[in-house]
Scaffold this active site. Structure first.
Site, mmCIF file in Angstrom:
data_model
loop_
_atom_site.group_PDB
_atom_site.id
_atom_site.type_symbol
_atom_site.label_atom_id
_atom_site.label_comp_id
_atom_site.label_asym_id
_atom_site.label_seq_id
_atom_site.Cartn_x
_atom_site.Cartn_y
_atom_site.Cartn_z
ATOM 1 N N ASP A 1 3.215 -4.418 7.819
ATOM 2 C CA ASP A 1 2.002 -3.624 7.679
ATOM 3 C C ASP A 1 0.826 -4.587 7.818
ATOM 4 O OD1 ASP A 1 -0.269 -2.407 6.768
ATOM 5 O OD2 ASP A 1 0.655 -1.515 4.994
ATOM 6 N N LYS B 1 -10.175 -0.915 10.440
ATOM 7 C CA LYS B 1 -10.231 -2.097 9.580
ATOM 8 C C LYS B 1 -10.543 -3.358 10.380
ATOM 9 C CE LYS B 1 -7.095 -0.213 6.122
ATOM 10 N NZ LYS B 1 -7.961 0.246 5.036
ATOM 11 N N CYS C 1 -4.908 2.631 -3.567
ATOM 12 C CA CYS C 1 -3.656 3.118 -2.976
ATOM 13 C C CYS C 1 -2.543 2.078 -3.107
ATOM 14 C CB CYS C 1 -3.831 3.523 -1.514
ATOM 15 S SG CYS C 1 -5.026 4.832 -1.296
ATOM 16 N N GLN D 1 -4.389 -5.001 6.732
ATOM 17 C CA GLN D 1 -5.394 -5.892 6.139
ATOM 18 C C GLN D 1 -5.425 -7.261 6.802
ATOM 19 O OE1 GLN D 1 -7.713 -5.093 4.152
ATOM 20 N NE2 GLN D 1 -6.966 -3.105 3.480
ATOM 21 N N HIS E 1 0.860 -1.185 0.000
ATOM 22 C CA HIS E 1 0.000 0.000 0.000
ATOM 23 C C HIS E 1 0.900 1.240 0.000
ATOM 24 C CE1 HIS E 1 -2.642 3.060 1.906
ATOM 25 N NE2 HIS E 1 -3.654 2.339 1.474
HETATM 26 N N1 7TS Z 1 -1.655 -0.608 4.614
HETATM 27 C C1 7TS Z 1 -2.551 -1.366 3.982
HETATM 28 C C2 7TS Z 1 -2.178 -2.750 3.543
HETATM 29 C C3 7TS Z 1 -3.835 -0.861 3.761
HETATM 30 O O1 7TS Z 1 -4.736 -1.624 3.153
HETATM 31 C C4 7TS Z 1 -4.156 0.451 4.206
HETATM 32 C C5 7TS Z 1 -5.484 1.072 3.919
HETATM 33 C C6 7TS Z 1 -3.179 1.172 4.873
HETATM 34 C C7 7TS Z 1 -1.942 0.616 5.047
HETATM 35 C C8 7TS Z 1 -3.425 2.530 5.416
HETATM 36 O O2 7TS Z 1 -4.293 2.436 6.498
HETATM 37 P P1 7TS Z 1 -4.866 3.777 7.174
HETATM 38 O O3 7TS Z 1 -5.899 3.279 8.118
HETATM 39 O O4 7TS Z 1 -3.725 4.441 7.849
HETATM 40 O O5 7TS Z 1 -5.439 4.587 6.057
HETATM 41 N N2 7TS Z 1 -6.132 0.521 2.803
HETATM 42 C C9 7TS Z 1 -7.230 1.011 2.170
HETATM 43 C C10 7TS Z 1 -7.828 0.349 1.107
HETATM 44 O O6 7TS Z 1 -7.458 -0.718 0.663
HETATM 45 N N3 7TS Z 1 -8.863 1.063 0.688
HETATM 46 O O7 7TS Z 1 -8.967 2.167 1.437
HETATM 47 C C11 7TS Z 1 -7.944 2.138 2.373
#
Ligand code: 7TS
Length: 415
Positions: free
Chosen positions: A208, A234, A372, A211, A131
């Protein structure tokens, strides 16, 4: 006879679980909502809404600084949430659990603080399926320090080419960052193997887990990683809260991130000394209600049971793949052997945004775009994809409605 009752999780009572999520019970564009955008953000159960509501109605005050009862209560609840996170990740100590705004801030915290001791020629290794939040902070770090970012490739299946990635890890490698689960492909990566290789070269490791945490049990000690990042929203918790797990012996060596209240021991114009872990990395008033909500989400997931959730979602993915295969013009992005929670695809001749719009007209919420993860899209030569991602409350019926709405899109846009 010997199988423990936990070994084979019983099926989830999805009908009952859905009652825990009031948001699901609504019509969207004249059809019942089928919420299949859980990889972007999940929905919250009543247990989380109630925990935050109760906190605001009865216990709110600032934490760690009051001598009065409400401040003690708020502090106790906030610190109890930290303990719940510790247990959830099997971290050795609450000193290793830092609350952040989310995965993005957690990774930026590591990149920023680590950056202060990197020099030109040092190397960071990530994979091609990351990501943006596990790419851009490292690019910024490289710009600041002259360090070099190396990228482990992925295969046509959408899996990390582990041999090629491990070949990039050398004594020059300072950190290896890798997603536990890909948000664009659903691939479960062999993170333990990659971590072990990185450690043999003395490199730090960051996983990371954005997910992964709602789908697979996480044990940071078994993984052996130095850092593990996740986002509350999430895993059925609130937005604005996330976690950076950091190995205590590594955190001890890092300089502070942001400066301000709470992260200090003493402040004087002659010089300032810093607080102990984990508070050294939590400057300012934290997201107290959100941390409490995250704690409630973790307890909720514990009650439902991650193994049962994983089995349920695996069945949904299998059902979706089996039904989607027959759709004219469908092209799946990747075909990972280990996958959780989502399917990612395109339909020939129809832009993913158009597919997403047709689905929305039928009450089916998916994500359409690059998710992303633009390097993944580039790897597969597509501008984006349609992604249906599942959670514990989704049903086979919702998958069938996804397929029916896609059939409609094909009929509407077919040349
Ligand atoms: N890493 C992964 C693997 C992700 O899927 C996401 C967000 C992030 C980092 C960032 O997370 P945040 O909570 O700090 O924003 N992924 C997604 C997505 O797949 N669609 O919208 C956000």
């Amino acid at each position: 006879m010997n199988a423990s009752p936990r070994a084979i999780p019983g099926p989830l009572d999805v009908g009952r679980l859905r009652q825990d999520f009031p948001i699901l019970d609504q019509q969207v564009n004249g059809a019942p909502l089928a919420y299949l955008d859980n990889a972007a953000s999940t929905q919250r159960p009543l247990a989380v809404l109630d925990a935050m509501d109760h906190y605001y109605r009865h216990d709110h005050a600032n934490v760690h600084r009051g001598v009065h009862t409400l401040s003690h209560r708020a502090t106790d609840r906030y610190e109890h949430a930290r303990e719940l996170v510790r247990g959830f990740l099997n971290a050795a100590s609450i000193r290793e659990v830092i609350f952040t705004r989310g995965t993005t801030e957690a990774i930026n915290l590591v990149a920023y603080t680590l950056g202060q001791r990197l020099k030109a020629g040092d190397e960071i290794v990530v994979s091609e399926l990351e990501h943006h939040s596990n790419i851009v902070p490292w690019q910024m770090l490289c710009e600041r320090t002259g360090a070099v970012l190396r990228v482990g490739p992925i295969t046509d299946r959408g899996e990390i080419d582990v041999e090629a990635m491990l070949a990039l890890i050398t004594p020059a490698t300072r950190l290896v960052g890798v997603a536990h689960v890909s948000n664009a492909l659903g691939t479960v990566n062999p993170v333990a193997e990659i971590i072990a290789a990185a450690r043999r070269h003395g490199a730090l490791t960051l996983v990371d887990g954005a997910q992964a945490a709602a789908h697979v049990p996480v044990d940071v000690r078994a993984l052996g990683c130095d850092f593990y990042a996740l986002s509350g929203h999430k895993l059925h918790g609130p937005t604005g809260i996330g976690v950076l797990y950091g190995r205590e012996s590594v955190l001890e060596t890092l300089p502070p991130f942001q400066g301000g209240g709470d992260m200090i021991a003493t402040v004087s114009f002659r010089g300032t000394t810093y607080n102990e872990l984990p508070y050294r990395f939590e400057a300012g008033t934290p997201a107290i209600a959100e941390a409490i909500g995250l704690g409630a989400a973790i307890e909720y997931l514990g009650r439902v049971g991650l193994p049962a959730i994983a089995a349920h979602e695996e069945a949904l993915v299998d059902h979706a793949l089996a039904r989607l295969r027959d759709l004219p013009g469908i092209r799946f992005l990747g075909n990972p052997r280990q996958r959780v929670g989502l399917v990612s695809f395109n339909i020939d001749g129809i832009h993913p945004h158009d597919v997403g719009t047709v689905l929305d007209q039928r009450g089916v919420a998916v994500r359409a775009g690059h998710h992303c993860a633009m390097p993944v899209m580039e790897r597969f030569g597509v501008p984006g994809s349609v992604r249906a991602s599942f959670a514990l409350y989704n049903t086979r019926d919702e998958v069938d409605r996804l397929v029916e709405a896609l059939q409609l899109a094909v009929r509407m846009f077919a040349p």
